[in-house]
Design an enzyme around this catalytic site. Structure first.
Site, PDB file in Angstrom:
ATOM      1  N   TYR A 203      -6.790  67.924  56.163  1.00 14.04           N
ATOM      2  CA  TYR A 203      -7.311  66.686  56.759  1.00 14.04           C
ATOM      3  C   TYR A 203      -7.477  65.654  55.666  1.00 14.04           C
ATOM      4  O   TYR A 203      -8.046  65.952  54.618  1.00 14.04           O
ATOM      5  CB  TYR A 203      -8.657  66.929  57.449  1.00 14.04           C
ATOM      6  CG  TYR A 203      -8.516  66.842  58.949  1.00 14.04           C
ATOM      7  CD1 TYR A 203      -8.001  65.683  59.526  1.00 14.04           C
ATOM      8  CD2 TYR A 203      -8.875  67.896  59.769  1.00 14.04           C
ATOM      9  CE1 TYR A 203      -7.832  65.603  60.895  1.00 14.04           C
ATOM     10  CE2 TYR A 203      -8.710  67.814  61.135  1.00 14.04           C
ATOM     11  CZ  TYR A 203      -8.187  66.655  61.691  1.00 14.04           C
ATOM     12  OH  TYR A 203      -8.017  66.563  63.037  1.00 14.04           O
TER      13      TYR A 203
ATOM     14  N   GLU B 251      -8.151  61.924  56.387  1.00 14.37           N
ATOM     15  CA  GLU B 251      -8.363  60.581  56.944  1.00 14.37           C
ATOM     16  C   GLU B 251      -8.756  59.623  55.826  1.00 14.37           C
ATOM     17  O   GLU B 251      -9.574  59.961  54.960  1.00 14.37           O
ATOM     18  CB  GLU B 251      -9.433  60.618  58.033  1.00 14.37           C
ATOM     19  CG  GLU B 251      -8.828  61.006  59.371  1.00 14.37           C
ATOM     20  CD  GLU B 251      -9.824  61.602  60.340  1.00 14.37           C
ATOM     21  OE1 GLU B 251     -10.474  62.589  59.959  1.00 14.37           O
ATOM     22  OE2 GLU B 251      -9.923  61.078  61.457  1.00 14.37           O
TER      23      GLU B 251
ATOM     24  N   ASP C 179      11.891  45.270  63.285  1.00 12.92           N
ATOM     25  CA  ASP C 179      11.798  46.711  63.529  1.00 12.92           C
ATOM     26  C   ASP C 179      13.174  47.279  63.184  1.00 12.92           C
ATOM     27  O   ASP C 179      14.138  47.095  63.932  1.00 12.92           O
ATOM     28  CB  ASP C 179      11.444  46.950  65.000  1.00 12.92           C
ATOM     29  CG  ASP C 179      11.341  48.433  65.338  1.00 12.92           C
ATOM     30  OD1 ASP C 179      11.856  49.265  64.555  1.00 12.92           O
ATOM     31  OD2 ASP C 179      10.768  48.761  66.388  1.00 12.92           O
TER      32      ASP C 179
ATOM     33  N   THR D 209      11.289  53.749  61.741  1.00 10.36           N
ATOM     34  CA  THR D 209      11.119  55.194  61.803  1.00 10.36           C
ATOM     35  C   THR D 209      11.750  55.763  60.528  1.00 10.36           C
ATOM     36  O   THR D 209      12.405  55.034  59.778  1.00 10.36           O
ATOM     37  CB  THR D 209      11.835  55.814  63.023  1.00 10.36           C
ATOM     38  OG1 THR D 209      13.212  55.428  62.981  1.00 10.36           O
ATOM     39  CG2 THR D 209      11.211  55.351  64.331  1.00 10.36           C
TER      40      THR D 209
ATOM     41  N   LYS E 288      16.018  58.437  61.677  1.00 14.13           N
ATOM     42  CA  LYS E 288      17.303  58.083  62.304  1.00 14.13           C
ATOM     43  C   LYS E 288      18.358  58.003  61.195  1.00 14.13           C
ATOM     44  O   LYS E 288      18.672  59.014  60.591  1.00 14.13           O
ATOM     45  CB  LYS E 288      17.146  56.794  63.117  1.00 14.13           C
ATOM     46  CG  LYS E 288      16.157  56.958  64.280  1.00 14.13           C
ATOM     47  CD  LYS E 288      16.107  55.747  65.174  1.00 14.13           C
ATOM     48  CE  LYS E 288      15.234  55.967  66.391  1.00 14.13           C
ATOM     49  NZ  LYS E 288      13.866  55.471  66.231  1.00 14.13           N
TER      50      LYS E 288
ATOM     51  N   ARG F 201      10.566  63.218  61.238  1.00 12.53           N
ATOM     52  CA  ARG F 201      10.192  62.326  62.347  1.00 12.53           C
ATOM     53  C   ARG F 201       8.916  61.560  61.990  1.00 12.53           C
ATOM     54  O   ARG F 201       7.897  62.169  61.702  1.00 12.53           O
ATOM     55  CB  ARG F 201       9.954  63.207  63.577  1.00 12.53           C
ATOM     56  CG  ARG F 201       9.738  62.512  64.880  1.00 12.53           C
ATOM     57  CD  ARG F 201      10.066  63.471  66.008  1.00 12.53           C
ATOM     58  NE  ARG F 201      11.479  63.776  65.967  1.00 12.53           N
ATOM     59  CZ  ARG F 201      12.433  63.045  66.570  1.00 12.53           C
ATOM     60  NH1 ARG F 201      12.104  61.995  67.287  1.00 12.53           N
ATOM     61  NH2 ARG F 201      13.690  63.368  66.476  1.00 12.53           N
TER      62      ARG F 201
HETATM   63  N1  DSN Z   1      14.274  56.806  71.395  1.00  8.88           N
HETATM   64  C1  DSN Z   1      14.777  55.955  70.356  1.00  8.88           C
HETATM   65  C2  DSN Z   1      16.232  55.715  70.499  1.00  8.88           C
HETATM   66  O1  DSN Z   1      16.907  56.586  71.003  1.00  8.88           O
HETATM   67  O2  DSN Z   1      16.729  54.688  70.084  1.00  8.88           O
HETATM   68  C3  DSN Z   1      14.027  54.690  70.280  1.00  8.88           C
HETATM   69  O3  DSN Z   1      12.680  54.965  70.178  1.00  8.88           O
END
Ligand code: DSN
Length: 441
Positions: free
Chosen positions: A60, A62, A206, A232, A235, A241
């Protein structure tokens, strides 16, 4: 991914929980045997997976490095600081928060910092490639704020900056959001900046989808144009993730100290940090933050630059092969990792195409195309991305094979013989480009 000598994978899980172990093995096999064309998915490295599955999950923490609400944080402080420093180097920014559990939570923390409830936001229409958190009515962003959406031009499929400018002048958004989930072209940050300046809006990018390409210099960076950048990490960036928030160099000079809704005047970095925790989240996922540090280091290697170039080259080559087979690509092609295909001329819905292709071992998602007449549950299109197959080492030659496999299924969506034959060829192709082979021992 290359072999190592290690064996005995998941032995504890296998002994203690055979039921879950069996599910894991099935998923491993699915990932190996499937052509993964979902544009937002990728295969994290062994090192990233090791850190994600590490004892850091126990801690933990925080708060932030040096100022935690719990004892025993000296090592997680070290790893969080490392993740922050590496992200700064990777993206050329001055402020980074690596704690958001996801891109959605990163976006939520930004809104919480810079907006009051019912303030106006302007983001890309979900049906034109935008994201849920950019103002969709079914998401907090469309429920807590007065959300408006810009669209793409009907003829070109590209952002319609003329109508965006008029819309921005009319509604005067406090935040203008650029970046998308299903937009195949480069995001023209300078055009968005011009409009944000024109109406006095705060500009947020974003880059959840393109961050790996941005890090590698294969897509323009938002840093010199935008006030805040979210992403994110799983990707094109190929990490665990999760989410991150960044601000460019000199952001404190731009913003100075700003007054939050109540309480003392704070610096913007302080406000953003407290929007993430305690505003949106509690304890950070230290194992994931550690894995973000690992992935950021991987993305700093020259080999990652080559990887990102290959993603785009594969996407262009797959797009070209599909165009030659009379597929209608929104915008006529791609500059990135993703393409959006309008299947109207192929007389099949996105839903049916997704289903038949899945039966053949080809994984992608149905997707609305701009001005789609079908519902989001049916759709007229599909979205295809190349990050995951590029991680497997596939190249331009395989892209033309994949276009052919897709085309055979789309032309024969109910023909089980065709689907079985394609599935066999998909399996052969996957066997030639193994992923996580070490885990199959
Ligand atoms: N779910 C993601 C995508 O497939 O682009 C976006 O959050």
């Amino acid at each position: 991914m290359s072999k190592s000598s290690s064996s005995d994978n998941f032995s504890h899980l296998k002994r203690n929980d055979r039921e879950v172990y069996n599910i894991l093995k099935k998923e491993l096999n699915r990932e190996h045997n499937t052509l993964e064309l979902i544009a937002s998915e990728n295969f994290a490295s062994y090192a990233t997976l090791e850190m994600t599955g590490s004892v850091l999950t126990n801690k933990y923490a925080e708060g932030y490095p040096g100022a935690r609400y719990y004892g025993g944080c000296e090592h997680v402080d070290e790893v969080e600081n490392l993740a922050i420093e590496r992200a700064k180097e990777l993206f050329g920014c001055e402020y980074v928060n690596v704690q958001p559990h996801s891109g959605s939570q990163a976006n939520m923390a930004v809104f919480l910092t810079f907006l009051n409830q019912n303030d106006t936001i302007l983001g890309m229409d979900l049906a034109h490639g935008g994201h849920l958190t950019h103002g969709s009515k079914v998401n907090f962003s469309g429920q807590l704020y007065n959300a408006a959406a810009y669209q793409v031009d009907k003829d070109t499929g590209r952002v319609d900056f003329k109508s965006l400018k008029n819309m921005a002048r009319e509604i005067k958004p406090k935040i203008l959001i650029c970046g998308a989930s299903a937009y195949p072209r480069e995001v023209e940050f300078s055009n968005f900046r011009e409009i944000a300046n024109d109406v006095g809006a705060f500009l947020m990018a974003d880059i959840a989808h393109t961050s790996g390409l941005v890090a590698a210099g294969v897509h323009p960076s938002p840093m010199q144009y935008c006030d805040v950048v979210t992403s994110t990490t799983h990707k094109t960036l190929r990490g665990p993730r999760g989410g991150i928030i960044m601000m460019p160099k000199d952001f404190e000079n731009t913003w100075g100290a700003i007054a939050p809704k109540s309480g003392r005047i704070k610096m913007v970095s302080e406000l953003l940090n407290s929007s993430v925790m305690p505003g949106v989240q509690g304890g950070p996922l230290m194992h994931v933050i550690g894995a973000k540090a690992v992935a950021f280091k991987e993305a700093l290697y020259p080999s990652f630059k080559q990887y990102a170039k290959n993603i785009v080259s594969n996407a262009k080559s797959l797009a070209q092969s599909l165009i030659e087979k009379d597929y209608n690509l929104v915008t006529g092609g791609t500059d990135t990792h993703v393409m959006l295909i309008d299947l109207t001329n192929k007389d099949i819905s996105g839903k049916q195409a997704e289903k038949s292709l899945e039966q053949a071992g080809i994984n992608l998602n149905k997707n609305m195309v701009p001005f789609d007449k079908r519902s989001p549950f049916v759709t007229s299109g599909i979205r295809i991305g190349t990050p995951a197959i590029t991680t497997r080492g596939m190249g331009n030659q395989e892209m033309s094979i994949i276009a052919d496999l897709i085309d055979r299924v789309i032309n024969n969506p109910d023909d089980n013989k065709v689907i079985s034959k394609v599935k066999k060829e998909v399996n052969d192709l996957c066997d030639a480009f193994p992923v996580y082979d070490e885990f199959h021992n």
